[in-house]
Design an enzyme around this catalytic site. Structure first.
Site, PDB file in Angstrom:
ATOM      1  N   PRO A   1       0.822  -1.215   0.000  1.00  0.00           N
ATOM      2  CG  PRO A   1      -0.909  -1.584   1.547  1.00  0.00           C
ATOM      3  CD  PRO A   1       0.377  -2.170   1.032  1.00  0.00           C
TER       4      PRO A   1
ATOM      5  CD  GLU B   1       5.863  -6.447 -14.715  1.00  0.00           C
ATOM      6  OE1 GLU B   1       7.023  -6.487 -15.154  1.00  0.00           O
ATOM      7  OE2 GLU B   1       5.059  -7.393 -14.809  1.00  0.00           O
TER       8      GLU B   1
ATOM      9  CB  SER C   1       4.199   6.209 -18.660  1.00  0.00           C
ATOM     10  OG  SER C   1       3.541   5.173 -19.360  1.00  0.00           O
TER      11      SER C   1
END
Lengths: 255, 379, 326
Positions: B128, B363, B366
């Site tokens: 979190p 992952e 941007s």
């Protein structure tokens, strides 16, 4: 058990067909293994797995056919043989003559192929090869129980199906049935490049072009006239159904 | 330079495309609608070897290169982005750190069943309060005798609940910040390891996203990947590779949406002609095709660098950034070309547009990719 | 001199199939133009006596082999007899139906006679004295006209339902020529035959076909189509999507990997019209489509279309047709 599968590379089913002069334009069309031949390869692999045999895939065509042969090798076939007919204008007689000659030089207990190729749909090459080699043929096979010296197969016949027994060696041609062809595995793809792929010409199997000269000549190719889009019958379902029934009787006169 | 795939790579593309179209595509909309993956598909993918594409034969992988792996993820994602991320998270985020940092024993025990698809893998990094900021992880691993004791929770875990093997990142010494974190292999079913809530998402809805909970979860000491304190290195290297997987996923989504829109533009008629006859549509299609091709070159280049043991961190970030933004842009245009139909669930572009968004986020967002790229170019 | 246009009689259980009359009608015209005789070859068990029927449709002569061994079709028996007859009489051409058995025997005989064979033809014409056959290829996306310039006999299999059968001339007789016929060694041993029991006509022969696709949603809903088919005396077909979903067996499949049909009326219900389906039915004379997707490809080939839910439209259409046909 030595298994030989006759394979053809064909246009992808989705391929758009255009003409190049008086020929089918082959430029830029994606090519695939004839789907019925995939069933044959699968059947061959299952027989191989049962008897610890060897599957050889044989095809007639130009170097582009190696892609389809490689797919068969990646699925698990052991060897591939590709015979270049050395001519564009060939027919089923030519192909069968070449295949029979190439196969005649191999050891085989069972011959397999797709019952038809989806491009020309001619359903005769495998039958012709069987005739030349003097082995019995059973077409449109949907299931096959193969034993050491015979096969008991289920095949489609007009108006139903039949169970037929033949002694081996025999030619069985595959129809879509319960057998789903496997996808090549990733390992299979890697192994395929190490498996033998023999590329030969007519001379290598002792044929000259005249012996395999086609009997049938294509005179002209054309594209079918597009079916004119018909009419949409408008209205609520009840109204439309009534109108459609009327049109079928009074306008189309088909009922 | 040779911009041509090998025969094996071509055959792999054809095979995976064929499989994806026949087996996955017919189920993609329903899986999205139900937010449930059809796990029979995993069995089929495993049988084909899609569970271990870039790992050597000795670990029961396919022994292929990373370009092949990228193509596989691309082709799966072309019809179903959830399938793409399933394979990508499994392969890049779980199997890879074990392959790269694990001991031989760990590889035999964990990599082999992952590569042959017997087991599914996931990675637990995000919390979190910490995503890309790995230095502020709150999950701890404390050595107690022969065991590490894990406490804390992980959120947004792709393949969570369904995965059998998890690579978990935890702080072994919180005072040391990112130098005090370590990576561990944790098996599902370990006492103290449970699952929290399942996320309901905008896109990739068939992909399982779960919270992982560790409460006094004791794992053998030998389950550490690498040495204590090497966790940050494990994460950075793993994410570099993971980015290639996600970039390939984004590329596949874009390709799928583009092809759908292209076909639709040729059959949809308005004012007596197909809409593809309008220059406005043609320019959209031209831009879509161009951006996709540029993204593809970046993705394959990053994979090629990885295959050739060259530094690929910057290219992987570029590939992920560009492919993700391309996916979002292309899918939005695809919906536009479909018009009102594109906004409905009758056609797949609606799903693809929802699926595309996550590729700009997970992952490394941007923005994080730009940080990585900037750091590299300003070095 | 090679003489005669031959038609291989398609019969099952002593009943001559309509396609045979289509072949005789077309063959008659060719034979007349060439000044040759039109012969039928009739093989089977208990088939003697059917020659008259063949005569009425134009046969001048019928070579009949009536034998116990020919009760069921086998490749070897039929090949041996037909090939021997052809070797003996040297016909100009042999026409067969493009059925499972027609295709099967044609390939074997063509090879044994060392001649060419054109299959699945949809037309036949004499052009400058040469028999030219029209065949759809590439799933009907192209059409080739082909001939067999030198080898004899010219052989072809012709799709049922595409050539018109002329009205029979009552009392027109054919010369019956009973032949012994040597079946030779029959290597295909029939262990069992399962006939498809259906009160409906066979797909490839039916004048009307009602077909269902993905839009049918489940196997139970084919009942709707069957009811419509029964009103029309039609066969029931299915698209690949419906077959792949397991709702109907492959024997019902119309399309590139199924059966090719040319009925007078084809009613496609909930079928999108993928190219693979169109390949199997686009030579139908009249196509009707019912589909709720107005963009469905099937409407591009349909003569009449209704954009609507087939579950609403089909029962209503059935009632309307029932009224009309009453």
């Amino acid at each position: 058990m030595k298994i030989v599968v006759l394979m053809k590379q064909v246009f992808d089913t989705e391929a758009k067909i255009s003409l190049d002069g008086n020929k089918i334009n082959k430029q830029g069309v994606s090519l695939v293994m004839n789907p019925y031949d995939e069933y044959a390869v699968e059947l061959g692999l299952r027989i191989k797995e049962k008897f610890k045999g060897e599957v050889t895939v044989v095809s007639v065509g130009g170097p582009e056919v190696q892609d389809a042969l490689r797919q068969a090798l990646a699925m698990g076939a052991d060897k591939a043989v590709l015979v270049d007919p050395g001519a564009d204008e060939i027919d089923e007689y030519t192909t069968a003559t070449i295949l029979a000659k190439a196969i005649g030089g191999l050891e085989y207990n069972i011959l397999l192929g797709g019952f038809k190729a989806i491009d020309d749909g001619s359903c005769q090459v495998c039958g012709r090869v069987a005739e030349i080699l003097g082995v019995p043929v059973v077409n449109m096979v949907t299931q096959a129980e193969v034993e050491e010296d015979k096969a008991v197969v289920t095949c489609d016949i007009d108006g139903g199906s039949a169970v037929i027994e033949v002694k081996l060696p025999a030619m069985l041609t595959a129809q879509k049935g319960e057998i789903e062809p496997r996808y090549p595995s990733m390992k299979g793809i890697m192994q395929a490049k190490k498996k033998p792929m023999q590329k030969i010409g007519l001379g290598d199997i002792g044929l000259d072009a005249a012996q395999a000269a086609p009997k049938v000549k294509a005179l002209s190719y054309s594209l079918p006239a597009a079916r004119a889009a018909g009419k949409l019958v408008p209205g609520e379902p009840a109204e439309a159904a009534k109108e459609l029934a009327r049109l079928l009787r009074e306008e189309a006169k088909v009922i | 330079m040779i911009f041509k795939l090998t025969e094996e790579q071509e055959l792999l593309r054809k095979t995976v495309r064929d499989f994806a179209e026949k087996e996955i595509a017919p189920k993609a909309a329903e899986m999205d609608e139900k937010e449930e993956y059809d796990w029979d598909l995993w069995g089929k993918m495993a049988e084909m070897g899609l569970s271990g594409v870039p790992y050597p034969d000795e670990y029961e992988g396919a022994g292929m290169d990373n370009i092949s792996y990228a193509i596989a993820v691309e082709e799966l994602s072309r019809v179903c982005a959830s399938s793409g991320v399933l394979v990508s998270a499994h392969t890049s985020l779980c199997a890879w750190p074990i392959y790269a940092f694990g001991t031989e024993e760990q590889k035999q025990k964990y990599l082999v069943p992952l590569a042959n698809g017997e087991k599914i893998g996931a990675m637990g990094l995000t919390e979190p309060g910490a995503g890309s900021d790995a230095g502020s992880l709150k999950t701890t691993a404390v050595l107690d005798g022969d065991e590490y004791v894990l406490d804390g929770s992980k959120i947004f875990i792709t393949n969570g609940y369904y995965a059998d093997i998890y690579v978990i990142i935890a702080a072994t010494d919180r005072a040391l910040k990112h130098r005090g974190i370590s990576a561990f292999v944790v098996e599902k079913g370990t006492p103290g390891f449970s699952f929290g809530k399942k996320e309901h998402k905008l896109g990739i809805r068939a992909s399982a996203t779960y919270e992982l909970v560790f409460e006094n979860c004791r794992i053998p000491k030998e389950n550490i990947l690498g040495k204590e304190g090497e966790g940050f290195k494990v994460i950075m290297k793993t994410l570099d590779g993971g980015r290639i997987g996600i970039a390939a996923q984004a590329l596949g989504i874009a390709q799928g949406a583009y092809e759908s829109a292209l076909n639709y533009s040729k059959i949809r008629e308005q004012f007596g002609k197909p809409i593809s006859a309008n220059q406005g549509i043609q320019w959209m299609l031209a831009d879509m095709a161009t951006r996709i091709e540029a993204a593809r070159l970046l993705v394959y280049q990053a994979a090629w660098l990885k295959d050739n043991n060259e530094s690929y961190s910057k290219q992987a970030a570029m590939a992920k950034l560009y492919a993700a933004e391309t996916a979002m842009w292309v899918t939005t245009k695809a919906v536009q070309i479909y018009g009102g139909y594109g906004y409905t669930r009758e056609y797949p572009v609606e799903r693809m547009m929802r699926d595309a968004k996550i590729t700009e986020i997970y992952e490394g967002t941007s923005e994080v990719q730009r940080i990585v790229i900037a750091a590299s170019v300003l070095k | 001199m090679a003489k005669g246009i031959w038609v291989f009689t398609e019969q099952r259980d002593g009943e001559i199939k309509k396609v045979t009359y289509e072949l005789l009608s077309a063959g008659r015209k060719v034979a007349d133009s060439l000044g040759e005789e039109l012969c039928a070859v009739l093989l089977g068990k208990g088939v003697s006596g059917l020659e008259g029927k063949l005569g009425e449709y134009g046969a001048d002569k019928v070579y009949t082999v009536d034998s116990e061994a020919l009760e069921n079709y086998t490749t070897d028996a039929y090949t041996n007899i037909l090939a021997d007859l052809a070797k003996e009489h040297q016909p100009t051409a042999i026409l067969l139906a493009c059925s499972a058995s027609g295709r099967d025997v044609a390939a074997q005989v063509a090879q044994r006679l060392g001649t060419g064979l054109m299959t699945d033809c949809t037309d036949m014409a004499l052009e400058d004295g040469q028999l030219v056959f029209t065949r759809p290829v590439y799933a009907g996306k192209a059409i080739v006209k082909a001939a067999c310039p030198e080898a004899r006999p010219v052989m072809a299999t012709i799709r049922p339902n595409v050539l018109a059968a002329d009205a029979p001339q009552a009392g027109r007789a054919a010369q019956a020529v009973p032949v012994g016929g040597n079946t030779g060694d029959i290597r295909q041993v029939i262990k069992d035959i399962v006939k498809q029991i259906s009160t409906r006509p066979e797909l490839t022969e039916a004048d009307i076909i009602v077909s269902g696709g993905r839009g049918i949603k489940g196997p139970e809903n084919f009942a709707l189509l069957e009811e419509l088919a029964d009103v029309l005396g039609a066969a029931v077909g299915a698209s690949r999507a419906a077959v792949d979903a397991g709702w109907k067996s492959h024997s019902f499949q119309v399309g590139q990997t199924g059966k090719t049909v040319s009925p007078v009326l084809y009613i496609a219900c909930g079928i999108s019209g993928a190219i693979q389906h169109l390949a199997g039915m686009s030579s139908s004379k009249c196509i009707v489509a019912v589909n709720k997707d107005p963009e469905a490809n099937i409407f591009k080939v349909a003569d009449y279309g209704i954009v609507g839910d087939l579950f609403d439209v089909v029962p209503l259409l059935k009632e309307e047709l029932k009224k009309l046909l009453a």
